[in-house]
Design an enzyme around this catalytic site. Structure first.
Site, PDB file in Angstrom:
ATOM      1  N   GLN A  19     -50.968  29.204 -26.354  1.00 27.04           N
ATOM      2  CA  GLN A  19     -49.549  28.886 -26.456  1.00 27.04           C
ATOM      3  C   GLN A  19     -49.278  27.773 -27.469  1.00 27.04           C
ATOM      4  O   GLN A  19     -48.250  27.796 -28.161  1.00 27.04           O
ATOM      5  CB  GLN A  19     -48.988  28.505 -25.097  1.00 27.04           C
ATOM      6  CG  GLN A  19     -49.693  27.364 -24.396  1.00 27.04           C
ATOM      7  CD  GLN A  19     -49.157  27.126 -22.988  1.00 27.04           C
ATOM      8  OE1 GLN A  19     -48.080  27.593 -22.633  1.00 27.04           O
ATOM      9  NE2 GLN A  19     -49.907  26.408 -22.173  1.00 27.04           N
ATOM     10  N   LEU A  50     -66.829  30.025 -30.009  1.00 29.19           N
ATOM     11  CA  LEU A  50     -67.246  28.620 -30.013  1.00 29.19           C
ATOM     12  C   LEU A  50     -68.484  28.361 -29.167  1.00 29.19           C
ATOM     13  O   LEU A  50     -69.022  27.258 -29.206  1.00 29.19           O
ATOM     14  CB  LEU A  50     -66.093  27.725 -29.545  1.00 29.19           C
ATOM     15  CG  LEU A  50     -64.920  27.597 -30.515  1.00 29.19           C
ATOM     16  CD1 LEU A  50     -63.896  26.613 -29.991  1.00 29.19           C
ATOM     17  CD2 LEU A  50     -65.404  27.184 -31.904  1.00 29.19           C
ATOM     18  N   TYR A 106     -61.416  25.219 -23.041  1.00 30.19           N
ATOM     19  CA  TYR A 106     -61.641  25.914 -21.778  1.00 30.19           C
ATOM     20  C   TYR A 106     -60.680  25.271 -20.787  1.00 30.19           C
ATOM     21  O   TYR A 106     -60.838  24.114 -20.417  1.00 30.19           O
ATOM     22  CB  TYR A 106     -63.094  25.733 -21.322  1.00 30.19           C
ATOM     23  CG  TYR A 106     -63.413  26.402 -20.002  1.00 30.19           C
ATOM     24  CD1 TYR A 106     -64.118  27.600 -19.966  1.00 30.19           C
ATOM     25  CD2 TYR A 106     -63.007  25.841 -18.799  1.00 30.19           C
ATOM     26  CE1 TYR A 106     -64.414  28.223 -18.765  1.00 30.19           C
ATOM     27  CE2 TYR A 106     -63.290  26.458 -17.586  1.00 30.19           C
ATOM     28  CZ  TYR A 106     -63.994  27.646 -17.570  1.00 30.19           C
ATOM     29  OH  TYR A 106     -64.276  28.261 -16.381  1.00 30.19           O
ATOM     30  N   THR A 107     -59.635  26.003 -20.376  1.00 31.39           N
ATOM     31  CA  THR A 107     -58.559  25.411 -19.579  1.00 31.39           C
ATOM     32  C   THR A 107     -58.474  25.946 -18.153  1.00 31.39           C
ATOM     33  O   THR A 107     -57.511  25.639 -17.440  1.00 31.39           O
ATOM     34  CB  THR A 107     -57.196  25.623 -20.263  1.00 31.39           C
ATOM     35  OG1 THR A 107     -56.996  27.033 -20.463  1.00 31.39           O
ATOM     36  CG2 THR A 107     -57.131  24.899 -21.592  1.00 31.39           C
ATOM     37  N   TYR A 163     -63.250  19.791 -15.691  1.00 27.91           N
ATOM     38  CA  TYR A 163     -62.406  19.976 -16.871  1.00 27.91           C
ATOM     39  C   TYR A 163     -62.090  18.633 -17.523  1.00 27.91           C
ATOM     40  O   TYR A 163     -62.242  18.476 -18.744  1.00 27.91           O
ATOM     41  CB  TYR A 163     -61.114  20.687 -16.473  1.00 27.91           C
ATOM     42  CG  TYR A 163     -60.073  20.698 -17.559  1.00 27.91           C
ATOM     43  CD1 TYR A 163     -60.241  21.470 -18.707  1.00 27.91           C
ATOM     44  CD2 TYR A 163     -58.908  19.928 -17.455  1.00 27.91           C
ATOM     45  CE1 TYR A 163     -59.286  21.476 -19.717  1.00 27.91           C
ATOM     46  CE2 TYR A 163     -57.946  19.938 -18.455  1.00 27.91           C
ATOM     47  CZ  TYR A 163     -58.139  20.708 -19.581  1.00 27.91           C
ATOM     48  OH  TYR A 163     -57.203  20.701 -20.578  1.00 27.91           O
ATOM     49  N   TRP A 168     -49.112  19.043 -19.293  1.00 23.38           N
ATOM     50  CA  TRP A 168     -48.125  19.931 -18.675  1.00 23.38           C
ATOM     51  C   TRP A 168     -47.463  20.831 -19.722  1.00 23.38           C
ATOM     52  O   TRP A 168     -46.240  20.967 -19.762  1.00 23.38           O
ATOM     53  CB  TRP A 168     -47.078  19.110 -17.927  1.00 23.38           C
ATOM     54  CG  TRP A 168     -47.560  18.488 -16.648  1.00 23.38           C
ATOM     55  CD1 TRP A 168     -48.816  17.995 -16.410  1.00 23.38           C
ATOM     56  CD2 TRP A 168     -46.808  18.280 -15.447  1.00 23.38           C
ATOM     57  NE1 TRP A 168     -48.883  17.488 -15.142  1.00 23.38           N
ATOM     58  CE2 TRP A 168     -47.674  17.645 -14.521  1.00 23.38           C
ATOM     59  CE3 TRP A 168     -45.504  18.548 -15.079  1.00 23.38           C
ATOM     60  CZ2 TRP A 168     -47.262  17.290 -13.234  1.00 23.38           C
ATOM     61  CZ3 TRP A 168     -45.089  18.191 -13.798  1.00 23.38           C
ATOM     62  CH2 TRP A 168     -45.947  17.580 -12.888  1.00 23.38           C
TER      63      TRP A 168
END
Length: 303
Positions: free
Chosen positions: A16, A45, A69-70, A133, A158
């Site tokens: 996004q 990656l 990596y979310t 994370y 956010w």
């Protein structure tokens, strides 16, 4: 005949934020993407050798890393993968940048902080990530800063937008499917529209661009800046604001973090102080409600 300027190499083009950066950075030079999903150059990656070959071949004027990596909860059981993408690959970008004299702009996260407290976090506050994370993203920051490449790091939080997977789109889907939903009301942050984030990042880069088309962070080399929308909200307040801009008939119930258990610990207070970016570059985002209204206007028009 003039020599063609080196391109801007963007990692994370399909996310996004990356999707918006492809457009906002276009006036600064040719933008080429690297990734595994429809990118100009196919690079995973997790493949260090492929990343090394690509950067040596392209010799870009700038590397912009908007990938990560979310999957915050999955990271608790996929620690090695999270660290490879969020830390090791970022450190490798830094080493390549130092070797080939390529500046690196990198995006990081509020999750590097513990979330304890009740005042907006400043850049020099002590990091204390509470999740895999968060630890992987902090390790990426440290690896990049230790690489001796010319670097600039923008921490945000956010993030939502009209595409991808994010809180806004999840809420819109749930509003249409359910009569009542519960949303956490004791975690606070600043909802930040990906487009405004990308536009602000491009404004910063425009001030770092030389007449020849190269980039230099100058006195701000090696610095970290916070970049989020102004104001703050709980997830519940954010959800309620989204609902008020729709015609859906749904009740948004406030619940506690304890009532919504997750594998990873979320920061309770993720509001970031953006004053340093304003002082350095004169760039600041408007209140989160303003960004949400503009994003919703676009979404509703498309629908």
């Amino acid at each position: 005949m003039s020599k063609t300027a080196a391109p801007i190499l963007l990692f994370g083009h399909s996310g996004q934020l990356g999707w918006e950066l492809r457009r906002t950075m276009a006036p600064l030079g040719a933008v080429v993407s690297a990734g595994v999903d429809g990118a100009d150059h196919h690079v995973d990656l997790t493949d260090a050798e492929a990343l090394d070959i690509l950067v040596h071949e392209l010799r870009p004027a700038l590397m912009v890393n908007a990938t990560a990596y979310t999957a915050v909860d999955k990271a608790e059981s996929q620690e090695a993968l999270a660290f490879r993408i969020n830390a090791e690959a970022v450190g490798q970008m830094g080493k390549l940048g130092a070797e080939l004299d390529i500046p690196v702009l990198h995006f990081s996260t509020d999750y590097v902080f513990s979330g304890a407290g009740d005042r907006p976090w400043k850049e020099n506050d002590q990091p204390d990530p509470q999740s895999v994370y968060g630890r992987s993203k902090l390790a990426g920051e440290q690896a990049l800063l230790g690489s001796r490449a010319e670097t600039l790091i923008l921490r945000t939080a956010w993030v939502y937008g009209a595409r991808g997977s994010n809180f806004l789109l999840t809420m819109l889907r749930l509003f249409a499917q359910k009569d009542r939903i519960g949303v956490v009301s004791d975690q606070f942050g600043a909802p930040t529209w990906s487009r405004m984030l990308a536009e602000a990042a491009a404004q910063v880069l425009a001030q770092c661009r030389t007449p020849e088309g190269s980039f230099s962070f100058g006195l701000h080399n090696g610095e970290i800046f916070h970049l989020t929308a102004a104001g703050q909200a709980s997830w519940h307040e954010f959800a309620q604001a989204i609902l008020e801009m729709t015609n859906e008939d749904c009740i948004v119930e406030a619940i506690s973090t304890e009532q919504y258990p997750t594998d990873a610990v979320r920061p309770a207070y993720s509001v970031l102080n953006n004053d340093s970016l304003w002082d350095a570059f004169g760039v600041r985002l408007p209140h989160w409600r303003h960004g949400l209204a503009l994003c919703m206007e676009e979404l509703l028009d498309k629908r």
